[in-house]
Design an enzyme around this catalytic site. Sequence first.
Site, PDB file in Angstrom:
ATOM      1  N   VAL A 106       0.835  -1.201   0.000  1.00 56.72           N
ATOM      2  CA  VAL A 106       0.000   0.000   0.000  1.00 56.72           C
ATOM      3  C   VAL A 106       0.871   1.253   0.000  1.00 56.72           C
ATOM      4  O   VAL A 106       0.363   2.369   0.073  1.00 56.72           O
ATOM      5  CB  VAL A 106      -0.933  -0.010   1.244  1.00 56.72           C
ATOM      6  CG1 VAL A 106      -1.888  -1.200   1.181  1.00 56.72           C
ATOM      7  CG2 VAL A 106      -0.139  -0.031   2.561  1.00 56.72           C
ATOM      8  N   HIS A 124      -4.377  -4.498  -2.433  1.00 60.72           N
ATOM      9  CA  HIS A 124      -4.741  -4.178  -1.047  1.00 60.72           C
ATOM     10  C   HIS A 124      -4.937  -2.681  -0.813  1.00 60.72           C
ATOM     11  O   HIS A 124      -4.841  -2.206   0.318  1.00 60.72           O
ATOM     12  CB  HIS A 124      -3.683  -4.747  -0.071  1.00 60.72           C
ATOM     13  CG  HIS A 124      -3.778  -6.229   0.084  1.00 60.72           C
ATOM     14  ND1 HIS A 124      -2.773  -7.013   0.632  1.00 60.72           N
ATOM     15  CD2 HIS A 124      -4.774  -7.102  -0.222  1.00 60.72           C
ATOM     16  CE1 HIS A 124      -3.147  -8.282   0.639  1.00 60.72           C
ATOM     17  NE2 HIS A 124      -4.355  -8.362   0.117  1.00 60.72           N
ATOM     18  N   CYS A 152     -15.817  12.707   7.720  1.00 61.16           N
ATOM     19  CA  CYS A 152     -15.891  13.037   6.295  1.00 61.16           C
ATOM     20  C   CYS A 152     -16.678  14.335   6.122  1.00 61.16           C
ATOM     21  O   CYS A 152     -17.782  14.478   6.664  1.00 61.16           O
ATOM     22  CB  CYS A 152     -16.597  11.890   5.571  1.00 61.16           C
ATOM     23  SG  CYS A 152     -16.933  12.225   3.846  1.00 61.16           S
ATOM     24  N   CYS A 155     -20.103  13.809   3.579  1.00 62.76           N
ATOM     25  CA  CYS A 155     -21.403  13.328   4.078  1.00 62.76           C
ATOM     26  C   CYS A 155     -21.615  13.705   5.544  1.00 62.76           C
ATOM     27  O   CYS A 155     -22.748  13.684   6.031  1.00 62.76           O
ATOM     28  CB  CYS A 155     -21.524  11.812   3.901  1.00 62.76           C
ATOM     29  SG  CYS A 155     -20.398  10.863   4.947  1.00 62.76           S
TER      30      CYS A 155
HETATM   31  P1  OAD Z   1       4.773 -10.481   4.550  1.00 59.94           P
HETATM   32  O1  OAD Z   1       5.318  -9.565   5.604  1.00 59.94           O
HETATM   33  O2  OAD Z   1       3.785 -11.506   4.952  1.00 59.94           O
HETATM   34  O3  OAD Z   1       5.964 -11.223   3.821  1.00 59.94           O
HETATM   35  C1  OAD Z   1       7.109 -10.529   3.430  1.00 59.94           C
HETATM   36  C2  OAD Z   1       8.115 -11.544   2.921  1.00 59.94           C
HETATM   37  O4  OAD Z   1       9.246 -10.828   2.445  1.00 59.94           O
HETATM   38  C3  OAD Z   1       8.607 -12.519   3.989  1.00 59.94           C
HETATM   39  O5  OAD Z   1       8.552 -13.843   3.466  1.00 59.94           O
HETATM   40  C4  OAD Z   1      10.049 -12.076   4.247  1.00 59.94           C
HETATM   41  O6  OAD Z   1      10.910 -13.169   4.535  1.00 59.94           O
HETATM   42  C5  OAD Z   1      10.418 -11.470   2.913  1.00 59.94           C
HETATM   43  N1  OAD Z   1      11.485 -10.455   2.992  1.00 59.94           N
HETATM   44  C6  OAD Z   1      11.875  -9.680   4.026  1.00 59.94           C
HETATM   45  N2  OAD Z   1      12.871  -8.859   3.679  1.00 59.94           N
HETATM   46  C7  OAD Z   1      13.129  -9.095   2.377  1.00 59.94           C
HETATM   47  C8  OAD Z   1      14.064  -8.564   1.420  1.00 59.94           C
HETATM   48  N3  OAD Z   1      14.933  -7.598   1.748  1.00 59.94           N
HETATM   49  N4  OAD Z   1      14.039  -9.067   0.167  1.00 59.94           N
HETATM   50  C9  OAD Z   1      13.168 -10.061  -0.186  1.00 59.94           C
HETATM   51  N5  OAD Z   1      12.286 -10.607   0.667  1.00 59.94           N
HETATM   52  C10 OAD Z   1      12.248 -10.130   1.930  1.00 59.94           C
HETATM   53  O7  OAD Z   1       4.215  -9.494   3.408  1.00 59.94           O
HETATM   54  P2  OAD Z   1       3.082  -9.790   2.348  1.00 59.94           P
HETATM   55  O8  OAD Z   1       3.213 -11.155   1.796  1.00 59.94           O
HETATM   56  O9  OAD Z   1       3.090  -8.631   1.434  1.00 59.94           O
HETATM   57  O10 OAD Z   1      -2.094  -6.608   4.143  1.00 59.94           O
HETATM   58  O11 OAD Z   1       1.802  -9.718   3.266  1.00 59.94           O
HETATM   59  C11 OAD Z   1       0.530  -9.802   2.694  1.00 59.94           C
HETATM   60  C12 OAD Z   1      -0.408  -8.859   3.385  1.00 59.94           C
HETATM   61  O12 OAD Z   1      -0.407  -9.094   4.787  1.00 59.94           O
HETATM   62  C13 OAD Z   1      -0.020  -7.402   3.264  1.00 59.94           C
HETATM   63  O13 OAD Z   1      -0.441  -6.831   2.057  1.00 59.94           O
HETATM   64  C14 OAD Z   1      -0.710  -6.780   4.433  1.00 59.94           C
HETATM   65  C15 OAD Z   1      -0.493  -7.844   5.488  1.00 59.94           C
HETATM   66  O14 OAD Z   1      -1.470  -7.923   6.459  1.00 59.94           O
HETATM   67  C16 OAD Z   1      -2.584  -5.358   4.021  1.00 59.94           C
HETATM   68  O15 OAD Z   1      -1.937  -4.350   4.193  1.00 59.94           O
HETATM   69  C17 OAD Z   1      -4.012  -5.310   3.659  1.00 59.94           C
END
Ligand code: OAD
Length: 246
Positions: A106, A124, A152, A155
């Site tokens: 985001v 997201h 808001c 509204c």
């Molecule tokens: P996560 O925090 O679940 O996963 C991030 C991944 O990136 C992990 O597997 C880490 O090991 C890896 N990681 C960390 N540092 C890194 C680096 N320098 N290079 C490469 N990889 C690295 O994040 P998301 O999968 O994006 O929801 O999480 C999904 C959703 O969960 C997010 O969009 C968020 C959260 O709740 C919302 O904001 C709606």
Amino acid sequence: MSGEAEIEKARRILNGAKSLAVFTGAGVSADSGVPTFRGSSQDALWGKYDPQVLASAWGFQKDPKLVYEWYSWRRSQLARVEPNAAHLAIARLQERSGAVVMTQNVDGLHERVAPAGARVLRVHGTILEDRCMRCAHWEKVDLNSPPNLRMCLECGAGYLRPGVVWFGESLPEDVWEESQQAARECDAMLVVGTSGQVQPAASLVERAAGARAKIVVVNLEGGLLDEYATAALHGRAAEVVPRIVD
Ligand code: OAD
């Protein structure tokens, strides 16, 4: 860091793709200094904070000020960060092959470097805007001086909340449709920095693999999505992604 053979394999997949999709998560922004949600880092947000409280409509209804202030803190962090070498390499892929980028992030960092007219699908939502709980009003926020919780003015009936998707909420319909289509139609997908633990977003990888796309996974550590990987590279996104793109 992964071996040269795996890097070469990933390069060949990206270069040979006729229709390329990129799917990213918090790990792509980690090297910019944005904390991830999960993973082995001590800064991982869901290791310190409760997502039920801070990332759900229920939590916001219970204590809107607490939730809003947490997003203000995250907004202040984002005011100080810049896209890293992984975002830039992905933007070059967009330029070169018209790759569509689908991100769970985001933070707006892909959008800041994407070539003009390129697609960045935010499954997201965005933290750079607020939206009304009651009406269809959206408004931009200034990350340098994040606003306080407020009603808001359109509204007058609802609080403004961050424009992100919370647990239990639907993904933005048009963006999700377009993402599913891109996953179905690509012949290669580059997956960067996601734990693959959050559905339905992570199902895009399964969908692409099911349609016989080759999958390149770049992540700091092994995880759920390695199961679908044609090439799995373990290392920092800002180091690995430029190596396989250029
Ligand atoms: P996560 O925090 O679940 O996963 C991030 C991944 O990136 C992990 O597997 C880490 O090991 C890896 N990681 C960390 N540092 C890194 C680096 N320098 N290079 C490469 N990889 C690295 O994040 P998301 O999968 O994006 O929801 O999480 C999904 C959703 O969960 C997010 O969009 C968020 C959260 O709740 C919302 O904001 C709606």
